[in-house]
Design a protein around this motif. Structure first.
Motif, PDB file in Angstrom:
ATOM      1  N   MET A  99     -51.770 -50.089  33.067  1.00 36.96           N
ATOM      2  CA  MET A  99     -52.780 -49.879  32.023  1.00 36.96           C
ATOM      3  C   MET A  99     -52.286 -50.022  30.511  1.00 36.96           C
ATOM      4  O   MET A  99     -53.081 -49.926  29.607  1.00 36.96           O
ATOM      5  N   ILE A 100     -51.087 -49.953  30.383  1.00 32.81           N
ATOM      6  CA  ILE A 100     -50.265 -49.794  28.965  1.00 32.81           C
ATOM      7  C   ILE A 100     -50.787 -50.841  28.156  1.00 32.81           C
ATOM      8  O   ILE A 100     -51.018 -50.385  27.015  1.00 32.81           O
ATOM      9  N   HIS A 101     -51.018 -51.871  28.510  1.00 34.10           N
ATOM     10  CA  HIS A 101     -51.423 -53.028  27.692  1.00 34.10           C
ATOM     11  C   HIS A 101     -52.912 -53.218  27.384  1.00 34.10           C
ATOM     12  O   HIS A 101     -53.286 -54.254  26.791  1.00 34.10           O
ATOM     13  N   SER A 102     -53.664 -52.112  27.857  1.00 30.57           N
ATOM     14  CA  SER A 102     -55.045 -52.066  27.559  1.00 30.57           C
ATOM     15  C   SER A 102     -55.637 -53.377  28.241  1.00 30.57           C
ATOM     16  O   SER A 102     -56.436 -54.261  27.292  1.00 30.57           O
TER      17      SER A 102
ATOM     18  N   LEU B 229     -34.849 -46.789  36.282  1.00 30.83           N
ATOM     19  CA  LEU B 229     -35.307 -46.272  35.274  1.00 30.83           C
ATOM     20  C   LEU B 229     -36.161 -44.908  35.133  1.00 30.83           C
ATOM     21  O   LEU B 229     -36.646 -44.565  35.957  1.00 30.83           O
ATOM     22  N   THR B 230     -36.111 -44.300  33.949  1.00 29.32           N
ATOM     23  CA  THR B 230     -36.795 -43.007  33.668  1.00 29.32           C
ATOM     24  C   THR B 230     -38.423 -43.519  33.710  1.00 29.32           C
ATOM     25  O   THR B 230     -38.592 -44.766  33.465  1.00 29.32           O
ATOM     26  N   GLY B 231     -39.138 -42.591  33.824  1.00 31.41           N
ATOM     27  CA  GLY B 231     -40.740 -42.766  33.641  1.00 31.41           C
ATOM     28  C   GLY B 231     -41.157 -43.352  32.386  1.00 31.41           C
ATOM     29  O   GLY B 231     -41.575 -44.553  32.222  1.00 31.41           O
ATOM     30  N   LEU B 232     -40.461 -42.851  31.366  1.00 31.59           N
ATOM     31  CA  LEU B 232     -40.542 -43.434  29.990  1.00 31.59           C
ATOM     32  C   LEU B 232     -40.182 -44.843  29.652  1.00 31.59           C
ATOM     33  O   LEU B 232     -40.854 -45.695  29.313  1.00 31.59           O
ATOM     34  N   GLN B 233     -38.886 -44.898  30.314  1.00 30.60           N
ATOM     35  CA  GLN B 233     -38.235 -46.222  29.962  1.00 30.60           C
ATOM     36  C   GLN B 233     -39.067 -47.261  30.885  1.00 30.60           C
ATOM     37  O   GLN B 233     -39.359 -48.336  30.418  1.00 30.60           O
ATOM     38  N   LEU B 234     -39.694 -46.814  32.216  1.00 34.26           N
ATOM     39  CA  LEU B 234     -40.301 -47.969  32.937  1.00 34.26           C
ATOM     40  C   LEU B 234     -41.762 -48.218  32.206  1.00 34.26           C
ATOM     41  O   LEU B 234     -42.047 -49.628  32.046  1.00 34.26           O
TER      42      LEU B 234
ATOM     43  N   SER C  61     -42.605 -52.127  30.478  1.00 33.25           N
ATOM     44  CA  SER C  61     -43.717 -52.759  31.041  1.00 33.25           C
ATOM     45  C   SER C  61     -44.598 -53.191  30.052  1.00 33.25           C
ATOM     46  O   SER C  61     -44.958 -54.336  29.875  1.00 33.25           O
ATOM     47  N   GLY C  62     -44.600 -52.372  28.975  1.00 30.41           N
ATOM     48  CA  GLY C  62     -45.537 -52.727  27.565  1.00 30.41           C
ATOM     49  C   GLY C  62     -44.742 -53.815  26.833  1.00 30.41           C
ATOM     50  O   GLY C  62     -45.419 -54.886  26.339  1.00 30.41           O
ATOM     51  N   MET C  63     -43.500 -53.789  26.809  1.00 29.76           N
ATOM     52  CA  MET C  63     -42.712 -54.815  25.992  1.00 29.76           C
ATOM     53  C   MET C  63     -42.697 -56.189  26.638  1.00 29.76           C
ATOM     54  O   MET C  63     -42.704 -57.255  25.985  1.00 29.76           O
ATOM     55  N   LEU C  64     -42.613 -56.093  28.035  1.00 24.12           N
ATOM     56  CA  LEU C  64     -42.636 -57.139  28.908  1.00 24.12           C
ATOM     57  C   LEU C  64     -44.163 -58.176  28.723  1.00 24.12           C
ATOM     58  O   LEU C  64     -44.131 -59.263  28.668  1.00 24.12           O
ATOM     59  N   ARG C  65     -44.997 -57.178  28.023  1.00 30.18           N
ATOM     60  CA  ARG C  65     -46.438 -57.669  28.046  1.00 30.18           C
ATOM     61  C   ARG C  65     -46.580 -58.261  26.664  1.00 30.18           C
ATOM     62  O   ARG C  65     -47.600 -58.630  25.825  1.00 30.18           O
TER      63      ARG C  65
ATOM     64  N   PRO D 102     -42.713 -49.836  18.716  1.00 31.76           N
ATOM     65  CA  PRO D 102     -43.423 -48.628  18.282  1.00 31.76           C
ATOM     66  C   PRO D 102     -44.829 -48.239  19.042  1.00 31.76           C
ATOM     67  O   PRO D 102     -44.957 -46.996  19.434  1.00 31.76           O
ATOM     68  N   GLU D 103     -45.542 -49.336  19.141  1.00 30.80           N
ATOM     69  CA  GLU D 103     -46.923 -48.977  19.486  1.00 30.80           C
ATOM     70  C   GLU D 103     -46.624 -48.883  21.294  1.00 30.80           C
ATOM     71  O   GLU D 103     -47.468 -48.130  21.869  1.00 30.80           O
ATOM     72  N   THR D 104     -45.528 -49.473  21.886  1.00 30.17           N
ATOM     73  CA  THR D 104     -45.555 -49.160  23.511  1.00 30.17           C
ATOM     74  C   THR D 104     -44.972 -47.548  23.535  1.00 30.17           C
ATOM     75  O   THR D 104     -45.522 -46.956  24.501  1.00 30.17           O
TER      76      THR D 104
END
Length: 286
Positions: A150-153, A92-97, A101-105, A110-112
C-alpha cells in the motif's frame, strides 16, 4: 463503468493439468471484488497471472486498458500486490522493510518515511517498528506485508488471503483501512474461501472451482436471494452427508471399549502376577 481489470480467456496449464481454464472477468474500478473458491480452485494462480508474476499459457489481462504482459513495468506501477510472509526480506525491521518497499517504487525517502510511520500507526505496529520482521507473529507479518503493498498508493490492490491468522482487532482495523481506500476510488481484489468475510466486505464476487468461473457479478446477483455460503456450495458441489463413523459417539461406547481394554490388561497382569508368584514359590521350595 470504468473497468479496472479485464481478464480474457486466461488459461494456465501445467503439463496435462489445466489449473485455470479460460477465465474471463471484468472488474469495475472502485469495487471490492472477491475471488472465492475451495482450496486448489485456481484463485492464487489467477492472481499471479494478473499481476505479472506467472506467465499465462494463453489469454490476456488488461489493467486500466494496459496489457499487463506486453507492458509489465507500466502495469505494475498501478498495482499493489501483497506478498506472502516467506517472500519478504524478514531480516529487516518493520520500518526498514516499508521504507525499502517505497523507495523500490521510486519514492523519495522523506515521503517514504512519513508514509511508513503512518502505516505502522494504522496497523498497530509502531512499538515493533525497530524489531526485525522474522520475530513478528504471523498476524504482524500479514500486516507488514499489506503495508508494503500500500505504501506507494496504488490504484488497485491484489490481496491473497490477507486476513488469515490475523487477530479480530487487527482484522477490523485492516478492513476499515481497505474500505476507506475503496471509498476514495481504489479497487481491491481479494481471494478467500471465507464466505462471511466476502459477504461483509465485497461488492462483487466471482465463484471459481476447478479453474473455471461458475458465477460472477454483484454479491446479490451471485447469491440469487440465498445465503452466499449455500449458493457457493451449490455452485462448487462437493458437499456430502457426514461420514458414519460407528466409533465416533461422544465417548460413550469409546469409554466402554477403553474400559474393556483396561479389563483385558488387568486380567493379563493378574495372570502374569500369578505366574510370577508360582515361580517364586518354586524357587523358595528349591
Amino acid at each position: 463503468m470504468v473497468t479496472a481489470l479485464s481478464i480474457n480467456a486466461l488459461t494456465k496449464i501445467y503439463g496435462k493439468k489445466k489449473a485455470v481454464s479460460s477465465i474471463s472477468l471484468d472488474i469495475p474500478a472502485g469495487s471490492f471484488y472477491g475471488l472465492v473458491g475451495p482450496n486448489g480452485a485456481g484463485k492464487t494462480t489467477t492472481l499471479n497471472m494478473c499481476t505479472g508474476m506467472l506467465l499465462p499459457t494463453s489469454g490476456t489481462v488488461e489493467l486500466f486498458g494496459v496489457d499487463v504482459w506486453r507492458n509489465v513495468d507500466t502495469a505494475r506501477r498501478e498495482m499493489g500486490v501483497m506478498p506472502q510472509a516467506d517472500e519478504i526480506f524478514d531480516r529487516l525491521t518493520g520500518l526498514q522493510l516499508l521504507v525499502y518497499s517505497g523507495m523500490l517504487r521510486g519514492m523519495k525517502k522523506p515521503e517514504t518515511l512519513r508514509r511508513a510511520h503512518d502505516l505502522l500507526d494504522a496497523f498497530d505496529l509502531s512499538d515493533a517498528e525497530n524489531k526485525i520482521v522474522a520475530d513478528y507473529s504471523t498476524g504482524m507479518k500479514k500486516k507488514i506485508c499489506l503495508g508494503t503493498a500500500m505504501i506507494h498508493s496504488p490504484r488497485i490492490l491484489f490481496l491473497d488471503e490477507p486476513f488469515e491468522a490475523v487477530d479480530p482487532v487487527s482484522s477490523a482495523n485492516l478492513k476499515d483501512i481497505l474500505k476507506e481506500y475503496v471509498a476514495t476510488g481504489g479497487t481491491v481484489i481479494i481471494s478467500s474461501h471465507v464466505m462471511s468475510l466476502v459477504e461483509k466486505m465485497c461488492s462483487h464476487v466471482a465463484v471459481i472451482a476447478d479453474g473455471e468461473v461458475r458465477a460472477s457479478g454483484t454479491l446479490d446477483e451471485v447469491a440469487t436471494g440465498k445465503d452466499l455460503e449455500d449458493r457457493f456450495l451449490e455452485l462448487v458441489g462437493g458437499r456430502h452427508e457426514a461420514a458414519q463413523l460407528s466409533w465416533l459417539d461422544g465417548g460413550v461406547d469409546g469409554n466402554a471399549a477403553v474400559s474393556g481394554h483396561a479389563d483385558e490388561t488387568s486380567d493379563t497382569d493378574n495372570t502374569e502376577n500369578a505366574n510370577t508368584n508360582s515361580l517364586g514359590g518354586d524357587v523358595d521350595a528349591q
